[in-house]
Design a protein around this motif. Structure first.
Motif, PDB file in Angstrom:
ATOM      1  N   ALA A 156       0.829  -1.207   0.000  1.00 60.74           N
ATOM      2  CA  ALA A 156       0.000   0.000   0.000  1.00 60.74           C
ATOM      3  C   ALA A 156       0.862   1.255   0.000  1.00 60.74           C
ATOM      4  N   ALA A 157       1.928   1.251   0.805  1.00 59.50           N
ATOM      5  CA  ALA A 157       2.776   2.446   0.900  1.00 59.50           C
ATOM      6  C   ALA A 157       3.545   2.690  -0.394  1.00 59.50           C
ATOM      7  N   VAL A 158       4.191   1.647  -0.924  1.00 56.06           N
ATOM      8  CA  VAL A 158       4.984   1.809  -2.147  1.00 56.06           C
ATOM      9  C   VAL A 158       4.074   2.075  -3.337  1.00 56.06           C
ATOM     10  N   GLY A 159       2.931   1.399  -3.378  1.00 63.18           N
ATOM     11  CA  GLY A 159       2.000   1.604  -4.487  1.00 63.18           C
ATOM     12  C   GLY A 159       1.410   2.995  -4.521  1.00 63.18           C
ATOM     13  N   LEU A 198       7.375   6.157  -8.774  1.00 66.99           N
ATOM     14  CA  LEU A 198       8.622   5.388  -8.757  1.00 66.99           C
ATOM     15  C   LEU A 198       9.805   6.217  -8.274  1.00 66.99           C
ATOM     16  N   SER A 199       9.916   7.461  -8.722  1.00 67.08           N
ATOM     17  CA  SER A 199      11.061   8.281  -8.336  1.00 67.08           C
ATOM     18  C   SER A 199      11.071   8.545  -6.836  1.00 67.08           C
ATOM     19  N   LEU A 200       9.893   8.762  -6.249  1.00 65.06           N
ATOM     20  CA  LEU A 200       9.824   9.020  -4.812  1.00 65.06           C
ATOM     21  C   LEU A 200      10.122   7.759  -4.012  1.00 65.06           C
ATOM     22  N   SER A 201       9.691   6.614  -4.504  1.00 64.43           N
ATOM     23  CA  SER A 201       9.999   5.346  -3.828  1.00 64.43           C
ATOM     24  C   SER A 201      11.507   5.137  -3.756  1.00 64.43           C
ATOM     25  N   LYS A 202      12.194   5.443  -4.854  1.00 61.65           N
ATOM     26  CA  LYS A 202      13.650   5.296  -4.880  1.00 61.65           C
ATOM     27  C   LYS A 202      14.312   6.225  -3.869  1.00 61.65           C
ATOM     28  N   LYS A 203      13.829   7.472  -3.817  1.00 62.46           N
ATOM     29  CA  LYS A 203      14.437   8.442  -2.907  1.00 62.46           C
ATOM     30  C   LYS A 203      14.216   8.059  -1.448  1.00 62.46           C
ATOM     31  N   ILE A 204      12.987   7.684  -1.115  1.00 60.38           N
ATOM     32  CA  ILE A 204      12.694   7.304   0.272  1.00 60.38           C
ATOM     33  C   ILE A 204      13.474   6.048   0.665  1.00 60.38           C
ATOM     34  N   PHE A 213       6.213  -5.779  -5.852  1.00 63.75           N
ATOM     35  CA  PHE A 213       4.795  -5.755  -6.189  1.00 63.75           C
ATOM     36  C   PHE A 213       4.232  -4.340  -6.063  1.00 63.75           C
ATOM     37  N   GLY A 214       4.654  -3.634  -4.987  1.00 56.85           N
ATOM     38  CA  GLY A 214       4.199  -2.263  -4.788  1.00 56.85           C
ATOM     39  C   GLY A 214       4.667  -1.327  -5.884  1.00 56.85           C
ATOM     40  N   VAL A 215       5.915  -1.495  -6.319  1.00 59.18           N
ATOM     41  CA  VAL A 215       6.446  -0.671  -7.419  1.00 59.18           C
ATOM     42  C   VAL A 215       5.658  -0.920  -8.696  1.00 59.18           C
ATOM     43  N   ALA A 216       5.383  -2.197  -8.987  1.00 60.01           N
ATOM     44  CA  ALA A 216       4.598  -2.530 -10.172  1.00 60.01           C
ATOM     45  C   ALA A 216       3.185  -1.956 -10.082  1.00 60.01           C
ATOM     46  N   LEU A 217       2.609  -1.991  -8.897  1.00 60.70           N
ATOM     47  CA  LEU A 217       1.277  -1.440  -8.692  1.00 60.70           C
ATOM     48  C   LEU A 217       1.279   0.076  -8.856  1.00 60.70           C
TER      49      LEU A 217
END
Length: 500
Positions: free
Chosen positions: A78-81, A85-91, A205-209
């Motif tokens: 839920a959090a990653v989705g 994508l760019s923010l997921s990488k930074k966090i 899975f979250g990144v793909a979502l």
């Protein structure tokens, strides 16, 4: 006067659960010490009697552990989705950088303390004895390879209950082969949840979502609502923590046959490890938190009191994860998208207390054995302790298993772990407490540096769906619960009070 009593009562109501849990720790210690005096002098409590005392605590621990799998999977996805994508990488990058930096600092602090104080000098090697340690024939390289191997489980269902371990067996042609690197390499799936593999799978899975958010808004909504449900159940279970912690600690105290003898032999070692762990957690990490966020670390720690008391009682950072999330989000107001992304990773790889303990323990045992360590040996210990702490599971006394690979770096036998097992049960609680505190500080620091980007992402999503842009001071919990609405184009805003 009436206003004063009102404010006091308000404070008690807001911190009732934390106060009760800390009281449970104190009562557990007092109960354990009191029950030790019940049998006649020279007698000790039978294993069955201790099991009865531990029964309530064991039920509480089982309930917490049952929440780990649904919590990690639903929260991470839920959090990653919810992020791009760019923010997921930074966090993720900020979190890993913080965890590695603090782990290295913990190892350095531990080495400085043990080399300066020398708790193992001028002692006889056979002075401390213990039984019950089962060593596994394994090399440092194999342990590190297993760490990476478990990040890619071949079967996600199996990863929920088992993790892979390399096992070395002497060759049939030469059963007495002394060189373990010439032994036959085999592997087994040992009981124990492969949390690292589940974390990696959930992130992917979250990144793909997140990459297909528009097409799969309902899938994202499902995991967000599942996460809310799990947190609701967590809230119910947490109210059992004062009672569970009381019986867990009381039973553990009863298991030790002679507390005075144990601490008499290992008192200085215990003081060095416990003092170093607490100094790292409450001084070093607090200073880092203040320098990065300019916020009061004492207030932050006070708000995490419930999680810290639970960590001390359960001795498991993974089992404490639901409580940590709740304290961070409700009391320290960390955005759930950050806490539910960062905390599962931290509970898996961030083990500051364990890293410090393993560095100190290895050098302490070397001092007991009269082994002189060169700078290269100390450097090898520091590197291995850092790697071993990352591979340590978030379960009680997992550090003893990875300590074996640290001992291997200086040529000490695995059986020497038995020299410190007598006090490890209590040190493990201090390690877990600081591990949880380090995870919490890390999530708060990452959130502090991600606020602007989180707001930009939310405003961008609001603009794309035609909704009103959210003001900069919007409550982070409210922002998290608008994810599904924004993704589906609904212009309503859910109030944060509907969270649980």
């Amino acid at each position: 006067m009436k206003m004063q009593w009102t404010s006091v009562w308000g404070f008690v109501r807001r911190n009732l659960l934390t106060t009760l849990t800390i009281l449970g720790v104190i009562v557990g210690i007092a109960l354990g010490m009191g029950l030790r005096a019940v049998p006649d002098e020279g007698d000790s409590w039978a294993q069955r009697d201790v099991a009865y005392i531990n029964y309530v605590g064991d039920l509480f621990l089982r309930t917490l552990k049952a929440l780990i799998l649904p919590l990690i999977v639903s929260s991470l996805i839920a959090a990653v989705g919810s992020l791009d994508l760019s923010l997921s990488k930074k966090i993720g990058g900020r979190a890993v950088l913080y965890y590695l930096a603090t782990t290295v600092l913990a190892v350095i602090l531990g080495i400085v303390l043990v080399v300066t104080i020398k708790p193992g000098s001028d002692r006889e090697s056979g002075e401390v004895e213990a039984d019950g340690i089962q060593s596994r024939n394994v090399t440092t390289v194999d342990t590190l390879l297993d760490l990476v191997r478990n990040m890619f489980p071949p079967n996600l269902v199996q990863a929920c209950t088992q993790q892979y371990q390399t096992v070395l067996k002497p060759p049939a042609s030469n059963p007495t082969e002394p060189d373990i690197y010439r032994w036959t390499i085999t592997g087994v799936y040992a009981d124990g949840m492969n949390i690292l593999g589940l974390v990696v799978a959930s992130i992917v899975f979250g990144v793909a979502l997140g990459a297909t958010k528009r097409e799969n808004a309902l899938v994202l909504q499902f995991f967000q609502q599942l996460s809310h449900i799990v947190m609701k159940v967590t809230g119910w279970v947490i109210w059992l923590s004062p009672v569970g912690v009381t019986f867990l600690i009381a039973a553990k105290i009863l298991e030790i046959e002679d507390l005075g003898e144990v601490f008499g032999k290992l008192g200085l070692y215990f003081a060095v490890v416990a003092g170093g762990i607490l100094f790292h957690g409450f001084v070093v990490l607090s200073l880092l938190f203040f320098l990065f966020t300019r916020k009061n670390p004492l207030r932050f720690i006070a708000n995490m009191g419930q999680a810290l008391a639970t960590a001390f009682g359960t001795s498991s950072s993974s089992a404490t994860l639901p409580v940590t999330m709740q304290c961070l989000e409700e009391k320290n107001h960390v955005d759930p998208r950050v806490s539910r992304f960062v905390l599962p990773i931290g509970a898996t790889i961030n083990m500051d207390g364990t890293a410090l303990y393993e560095a100190v323990a290895a050098i302490f045992i070397a001092q007991l054995r009269g082994l002189s360590l060169s700078f290269g040996n100390v450097l090898a210990i520091s590197i291995t302790a850092t790697a071993a702490s990352i591979g340590a599971a978030g379960i009680p006394q997992a550090g003893l298993v990875t300590l074996v690979m640290v001992l291997d770096t200086v040529g000490l036998p695995a059986e020497d772990v038995s020299l410190i097992i007598a006090v490890d049960w209590l040190l493990d609680r201090f390690r877990t407490l600081v591990n949880v505190l380090g995870d919490s500080f890390g999530a708060a620091i990452v959130y502090h540096y991600s606020k602007a980007e989180l707001q930009d992402t939310k405003n961008a999503e609001a603009g794309l769906t035609g909704t009103t842009q959210l003001p900069p001071d919007t409550d982070p919990e409210m922002v998290f619960h608008t994810d599904t609405i924004l993704a589906t184009g609904d212009e309503r805003i859910i109030d944060k009070n509907s969270r649980l």
